[in-house]
Design a protein around this motif. Structure first.
Motif, short mmCIF file in Angstrom:
data_model
loop_
_atom_site.label_atom_id
_atom_site.label_comp_id
_atom_site.label_asym_id
_atom_site.label_seq_id
_atom_site.Cartn_x
_atom_site.Cartn_y
_atom_site.Cartn_z
N PRO A 85 102.66 39.68 14.04
CA PRO A 85 103.52 39.67 12.85
C PRO A 85 103.01 38.78 11.72
O PRO A 85 103.44 38.93 10.58
N TYR A 86 102.10 37.86 12.00
CA TYR A 86 101.59 36.97 10.96
C TYR A 86 100.69 37.68 9.96
O TYR A 86 100.32 37.09 8.94
N GLU A 87 100.32 38.92 10.23
CA GLU A 87 99.36 39.62 9.36
C GLU A 87 99.80 39.58 7.90
O GLU A 87 98.99 39.33 7.00
N GLY A 88 101.05 39.82 7.63
CA GLY A 88 101.54 39.85 6.25
C GLY A 88 102.07 38.54 5.72
O GLY A 88 102.47 38.46 4.56
N TYR A 89 102.05 37.49 6.54
CA TYR A 89 102.64 36.22 6.11
C TYR A 89 101.92 35.59 4.91
O TYR A 89 102.58 35.06 4.01
N PRO A 90 100.58 35.56 4.85
CA PRO A 90 99.95 34.88 3.71
C PRO A 90 100.40 35.41 2.36
O PRO A 90 100.69 34.62 1.45
N GLU A 91 100.46 36.73 2.19
CA GLU A 91 100.89 37.26 0.89
C GLU A 91 102.35 36.93 0.62
O GLU A 91 102.72 36.60 -0.52
N ARG A 92 103.19 36.99 1.66
CA ARG A 92 104.60 36.62 1.48
C ARG A 92 104.73 35.16 1.06
O ARG A 92 105.53 34.80 0.19
N ILE A 93 103.93 34.31 1.67
CA ILE A 93 103.97 32.88 1.35
C ILE A 93 103.41 32.63 -0.05
O ILE A 93 103.97 31.85 -0.84
N ARG A 94 102.30 33.30 -0.40
CA ARG A 94 101.74 33.13 -1.74
C ARG A 94 102.74 33.53 -2.82
O ARG A 94 102.91 32.83 -3.82
N GLN A 95 103.42 34.66 -2.58
CA GLN A 95 104.39 35.12 -3.57
C GLN A 95 105.56 34.15 -3.69
O GLN A 95 106.01 33.83 -4.80
N ALA A 96 106.05 33.66 -2.56
CA ALA A 96 107.16 32.69 -2.59
C ALA A 96 106.73 31.42 -3.31
O ALA A 96 107.52 30.82 -4.06
N ALA A 97 105.49 30.98 -3.10
CA ALA A 97 105.01 29.78 -3.79
C ALA A 97 104.94 30.01 -5.30
O ALA A 97 105.36 29.16 -6.10
N ARG A 98 104.40 31.16 -5.72
CA ARG A 98 104.31 31.46 -7.16
C ARG A 98 105.69 31.47 -7.81
O ARG A 98 105.86 30.95 -8.92
N GLU A 99 106.66 32.05 -7.12
CA GLU A 99 108.01 32.13 -7.68
C GLU A 99 108.62 30.74 -7.85
O GLU A 99 109.60 30.58 -8.60
#
Length: 604
Positions: A85-99
């Protein structure tokens, strides 16, 4: 309520013992923190390398030098169900950080072995050492010094301890551990164990066994039994490194996603430029480690943590030892029954109230340190709330129910399954060992029987299949310690020994190797130290020697005339085949330098 007196005494004992090492560690941590944001002082070429691959907005933000940057250390691979399940975590985390006006970058990846795949295979001899490799990989990832905080993505057996050790080498950085959660429940654990024993007896074939295993391990997420992986997750919550209630939420759900985003928020809040600076090396103090050991006993957690917690504590300058485990076990009640300590799995445990119920109960009883630092910004009382999603899709937290939802799975501290914890330490003329008692029936807590000596688990398997094991015995499986062959788990011993016990024989195991965190109903004195490869007493045992494994008295004895015992020479074993194949040749230096089990079995 204040902390229970005995737990307070043990904690103070650890503080005194650790004073010099912990002081040196904190001095280094604070000196690193006082240097501030290193990337703002980097040479321009260095910094340009660090953001060269970023998008325009992230690059501009890092060039300006004012925004926080979160480093992501990930143990993603798509072979481990827990880590897929971690496959998509980096992009989710990057987007949350940008927001939130910040940047996030994957700092590096670390290897993640599945012990379930390597059980009984040569690759298992790399497993324990992979913890130290992961720690070093974490340090390599963070060594670029581009980051204000870190998010650690890891779940399974050696991965979380390795990430913690690596994170503590950068203890001045705040860090949040981000779980992915257990897979939904498959077939019952009792049914899985039943089919395994039938296969060991030759009553079902490989097709039936594989079908059973595939219906148990069937989806993305952590295996649902309470082995080392789920014990890791319990520890991260009890030690204040998770978002409250994040541990056992299933993957790929809206609630799981919301908790991951919240982890980003908390990582930003506890940076040096946030509201409350909380370096991970200060969060993980002596009280946090005592809380972890209390949680391990209360839930009947993995025996592997008698190695991992010692090594993790040492990385923070804390001298935790097996006697601390034993003394805490004497005052911590067992309040959970999760397989192999019962028939429930971790999804049932969460549904019954889970860690939130346990933490509230134990705080009220004075069994946990309340006044600890956490990534949540509160003491441990902030972890009595469970996360939910409202009708508007927003994340909210509510107090968990006052009563357990399943008395057979989770009980209050005032009415436990047993008054003492799930682990005990044994001492005697065979050395020191650990035994997990929570899954063992009381009439099996003391076993005295003749020894049958084996130098690997395959040798025992062959004897079982040949019908040679037809009476009471203590199986001594030696030359399985860290110096001998990397201390593999000997999980494949469980079915044949379980069959023998079910036939009415009194059976126990004594080994300098490990059992799985899911080791169950067979009394097993494991992690025996000194190990056979170092000439430890276990190397002097012969077939027929009477051995007494006594979990009640805390003793491990061979009942041989002392004069004869003193003159016996240790047996030797041919360990040359452990040195090559499946990458084992690359770990020769680890086998030479590794320390003993009671000091964490670490090569660092």
């Amino acid at each position: 309520m204040t902390i229970q007196a005995r737990i307070g005494e043990i904690t103070e004992r650890i503080v005194r013992r650790s004073h010099d090492g912990r002081s040196r560690y904190l001095d280094r941590l604070r000196a690193a923190a006082e240097k501030g944001r290193v990337r703002n002082r980097m040479g321009c070429a260095n910094l340009a390398h660090g953001f060269a691959a970023c998008g325009p907005a992230d690059k501009s933000a890092l060039m300006a030098g004012e925004v926080p940057n979160i480093g992501i250390v990930t143990a993603y691979n798509d072979m481990l169900s827990a880590h897929q399940p971690y496959e998509g975590y980096p992009e989710r985390i990057r987007q949350a950080a940008r927001e939130r006006g910040a940047v996030a970058q994957v700092a590096g990846g670390v290897p993640a072995m599945c012990d379930g795949v390597t059980q009984g295979e040569a690759g298992m001899e790399l497993s324990l050492f992979s913890r130290d490799v992961i720690a070093m990989g974490t340090a390599v990832a963070l060594s670029h010094q581009m980051f204000d905080a870190a998010l650690y993505l890891g779940i399974c057996d050696k991965i979380v301890p390795g990430l913690v050790i690596g994170a503590l080498s950068f203890g001045h950085l705040p860090g949040v551990f981000v779980p992915a959660g257990p897979m939904p429940s498959g077939i019952s654990n009792d049914e899985k164990a039943r089919v395994r024993q039938l296969y060991a007896e030759g009553k079902v074939g490989r097709a039936e066994l594989l079908d059973s295993e595939a219906r148990s391990y069937h989806a993305p997420g952590t295996c649902t039994f309470y082995g080392t992986a789920n014990s890791n997750q319990m520890l991260m919550e009890l030690m204040g490194l998770h978002i409250p209630g994040a541990t056992f939420v299933n993957p790929n759900t809206p609630l799981r996603d919301a908790l991951t985003v919240l982890a980003v928020e908390r990582a930003l809040a506890i940076t040096a430029s946030g509201n409350v600076f909380a370096p991970i090396g200060e969060i993980l103090d002596e009280r946090a480690f005592v809380n972890g050991v209390v949680g391990l006993h209360a839930t009947g957690g993995s025996t592997n943590h008698t190695l991992h917690l010692v090594a993790m504590a040492r990385a923070a300058g804390i001298a935790l030892n097996w006697q601390d485990f034993a003394d805490l076990s004497a005052v911590v009640p067992l309040v959970a029954r999760v397989y192999p300590n019962g028939s429930a799995d971790v999804n049932h445990f969460r549904a019954a109230g889970g860690l939130q119920f346990l933490i509230r109960e134990f705080l009220a009883a004075g069994l946990l340190h309340r006044d600890v630092r956490t990534v949540w910004g509160t003491g441990l009382e902030g972890y009595t709330v469970a996360p939910t999603l409202g009708e508007d899709g927003r994340l909210a937290f509510a107090e968990s129910p006052a009563e357990s939802g399943a008395d057979a799975v989770l009980r209050p501290a005032s009415r436990p399954f047993q008054p003492t914890g799930g682990l005990a330490v044994l001492d005697g003329n065979l050395g020191r060992a650990v035994i997990k008692t929570s899954a063992v029936k009381p009439d099996r807590h003391v076993i005295e029987a003749p020894a049958r000596v084996f130098h690997d688990q395959e040798e025992l398997q062959r004897a079982f299949k040949a019908g040679e094991l037809d009476g009471d015995m203590v199986a001594v499986v030696r030359f399985q310690g860290p110096k001998a062959n990397g201390m593999p788990e000997l999980h494949k011993l469980t079915p044949p020994l379980g069959v023998l016990q079910d036939r009415g024989y009194r059976v126990a195991l004594v080994t300098d190797g490990r059992m799985s965190g899911a080791s169950g109903k067979i009394p097993a004195a494991i992690h025996v130290t000194p190990e056979a490869a170092e000439g430890g007493p276990i190397a002097r045992v012969r077939d027929g020697d009477r051995i007494r494994v006594d979990a009640l008295a805390g003793t491990l004895e061979v009942l041989v005339d002392p004069a004869e015992w003193a003159t016996r020479l240790p047996a030797e074993a041919d360990l040359s085949t452990n040195g090559w194949g499946v990458g084992r040749d690359l770990f020769a230096g680890f086998r030479r330098s590794v320390g003993p089990a009671d000091q964490g079995a670490s090569a660092l």
